[in-house]
Design a protein around this motif. Structure first.
Motif, mmCIF file in Angstrom:
data_model
loop_
_atom_site.group_PDB
_atom_site.id
_atom_site.type_symbol
_atom_site.label_atom_id
_atom_site.label_comp_id
_atom_site.label_asym_id
_atom_site.label_seq_id
_atom_site.Cartn_x
_atom_site.Cartn_y
_atom_site.Cartn_z
ATOM 1 N N UNK A 1 -1.667 6.641 -5.498
ATOM 2 C CA UNK A 1 -0.917 5.421 -5.789
ATOM 3 C C UNK A 1 0.181 5.638 -6.824
ATOM 4 N N UNK A 2 0.213 6.810 -7.462
ATOM 5 C CA UNK A 2 1.190 7.054 -8.521
ATOM 6 C C UNK A 2 2.485 7.670 -8.014
ATOM 7 N N UNK A 3 2.514 8.115 -6.764
ATOM 8 C CA UNK A 3 3.717 8.761 -6.246
ATOM 9 C C UNK A 3 4.552 7.752 -5.459
ATOM 10 N N UNK A 4 5.787 8.127 -5.179
ATOM 11 C CA UNK A 4 6.712 7.196 -4.533
ATOM 12 C C UNK A 4 6.346 6.939 -3.077
ATOM 13 N N UNK A 5 6.031 8.021 -2.348
ATOM 14 C CA UNK A 5 5.696 7.901 -0.931
ATOM 15 C C UNK A 5 4.472 8.767 -0.642
ATOM 16 N N UNK A 6 3.455 8.187 -0.051
ATOM 17 C CA UNK A 6 2.293 8.988 0.351
ATOM 18 C C UNK A 6 2.684 9.861 1.538
ATOM 19 N N UNK A 7 1.988 10.987 1.683
ATOM 20 C CA UNK A 7 2.298 11.854 2.813
ATOM 21 C C UNK A 7 1.097 12.722 3.161
ATOM 22 N N UNK A 8 1.160 13.342 4.338
ATOM 23 C CA UNK A 8 0.076 14.186 4.833
ATOM 24 C C UNK A 8 0.672 15.348 5.617
ATOM 25 N N UNK A 9 -0.186 16.083 6.310
ATOM 26 C CA UNK A 9 0.282 17.257 7.047
ATOM 27 C C UNK A 9 1.255 16.898 8.162
ATOM 28 N N UNK A 10 1.193 15.675 8.638
ATOM 29 C CA UNK A 10 2.048 15.280 9.753
ATOM 30 C C UNK A 10 3.436 14.823 9.323
#
Length: 475
Positions: free
Chosen positions: A259-268
């Motif tokens: 929740x602290x970063x601008x955009x969540x992301x994953x391997x995809x």
């Protein structure tokens, strides 16, 4: 098994570094594996109100400290299957400072209290696991005073070295007074150390087993170069010395749900969303906004141990490259001022955040392409493990846990999750940075490296299995 952890730091209640992080995660991993775990720590004045409100008062007693008897209150908090016992004494732990001028007296009281409260909390451990010099005298106290008591007689001890450099050196007379141990314990094969008493050495001599926080560091501390004048003792106990790499908490350090970063992301979707984090951080810090520009991060204490002298030697070279450099941390004034100076001279490519900010650290891990960690020595290191989780590729020196966790990329086999250099040399580091940047320009290769990094598993569950094997060997 019943396992008691004793430490001066436990996250999230009180921590100043990696010790607190370890004690914040390892007990819960052991509890999830089916063991009964309790943790003893001081009730510091720095503990947040939200945690104070979760504690409840158990009892009080008086703890003998030399000729003194000191009040000891005991508070309990239960979290995720682990019981945390807080040792309360306002004189020793009531202010907002973890470490002070009278640490010998404070931790003598703490070590005695950790043993004295066991009957009161009705917890007879099979293993007492002591962490760093602040808990190093517990095995000595068991030997001196408690082994004749049936409640304590079969308890085994494990001692973990988190950083051998910090040993707890005090005068023999003061240690003898506060711990009430006779002079027979202060021979050169026991606690005596170059005219002083060494509390970390106490743990090394009297514990049943010794661990440290990576296999390579376990080997390094047996050498004159890395042994901090205790290498002879560690070689003598090498059959009882084991290195187990620390884990990280993937609930906290996980780009999929951070929740602290601008955009969540994953391997995809890391190709687009990681870049979005970079551009957002560039905007926040006033750097040139360009998602294709290489961003290098440094989240660290700004001290010599972390390789800051290497960075200082090549700062002009770094600023001459087409990169951005983001620093988060505090430490020695010379390094703080150095980074401030280069940020002032190069505002479009350098950001010096001379602070400790957990939120900013998370943003840097998520936004950067490379993570710089050129340590002189590093018992384990957590920064490189966190960086891997975020697909931020570490550049490390091959020492301690850095060597155990980062495999330098091999363009011929495609193996590797980072970049590394062996000699403690600024130009070797600079060459490795340039090599990493060259691969960044080839997106097919770079994305494979990032995917490999994000798939790594340095969870506490794996580390806990190895600790359990050691405990079982004693019981």
């Amino acid at each position: 098994m019943k396992i008691l952890m004793v430490s001066s730091e436990v996250a999230p209640y009180a921590k100043s570094g990696g010790l607190g992080d370890v004690l914040g995660a390892l007990p819960q991993a052991l509890a999830k594996a089916g063991h009964e775990v309790a943790v003893v720590l001081p009730k510091y004045g720095i503990i947040k109100e939200e945690y104070l409100n979760q504690m409840y008062y158990k009892f009080f007693m008086y703890v003998p400290l030399g000729w003194r008897n000191k009040y000891c209150g005991v508070f309990e908090l239960i979290r995720e299957g682990v019981k945390y016992y807080f040792i309360d004494n306002e004189y020793y732990f009531g202010d907002k400072t973890l470490y002070k001028w009278n640490d010998l007296e404070r931790f003598a009281f703490f070590d005695k209290a950790a043993l004295e409260i066991l009957k009161g909390i009705d917890f007879r451990p099979d293993i007492i696991h002591c962490h760093d010099w602040q808990a190093g005298m517990i095995p000595v106290l068991l030997d001196a005073y408690y082994k004749a008591d049936g409640f304590y007689s079969d308890i085994k001890t494990v001692f973990t070295i988190h950083n051998l450099r910090y040993q707890g050196l005090y005068s023999v007379e003061a240690v003898s007074d506060f711990f009430s141990v006779n002079m027979g314990y202060f021979t050169d094969d026991k606690l005596e150390f170059h005219g002083c008493a060494n509390l970390l050495k106490a743990g090394l001599v009297y514990s049943n087993l010794i661990t440290t926080v990576s296999p390579t560091y376990a080997e390094e501390i047996k050498t004159p170069l890395g042994g901090e004048r205790l290498d002879g003792l560690l070689r003598a106990r090498e059959n009882s010395l084991f290195g187990i790499v620390n884990g990280i908490d993937y609930d906290e350090y996980n780009p999929r749900r951070d929740e602290l970063i601008f955009e969540k992301y994953n391997l995809n979707n890391f190709r687009t969303n990681k870049k979005a984090n970079k551009v957002a951080l560039q905007q926040q810090l006033g750097l040139t906004q360009d998602g294709e520009k290489v961003m290098i991060g440094l989240v660290s204490r700004l001290v010599d141990q972390k390789g800051l002298d290497l960075i200082a030697a090549v700062m002009d070279d770094l600023m001459g490259m087409d990169i951005q450099f983001v620093v988060v941390g505090t430490g020695e004034e010379k390094y703080e001022n150095m980074f401030r100076h280069y940020a002032w001279c190069n505002p479009e490519k350098m950001s010096a955040n001379i602070m400790f900010s957990n939120e900013m650290a998370h943003k840097v891990y998520a936004a950067c392409d490379l993570f710089l960690m050129p340590s002189l020595f590093e018992p384990c290191g957590l920064g490189q493990l966190i960086a891997l989780s975020y697909g931020t590729i570490p550049i490390v020196r091959e020492t301690g846990g850095l060597k155990d966790t980062i495999q330098s990329y091999n363009e011929f086999t495609g193996e590797g999750n980072g970049f590394s250099f062996a000699e403690y040399n600024a130009h070797d580091m600079l060459y490795t940075i340039r090599r990493a940047i060259d691969f960044f320009s080839n997106k097919d290769i770079w994305h494979k490296i990032v995917r490999k990094a994000m798939k790594e598993d340095f969870s506490w569950e794996e580390s806990a299995k190895k600790y359990i094997e050691l405990y079982e060997s004693l019981t």
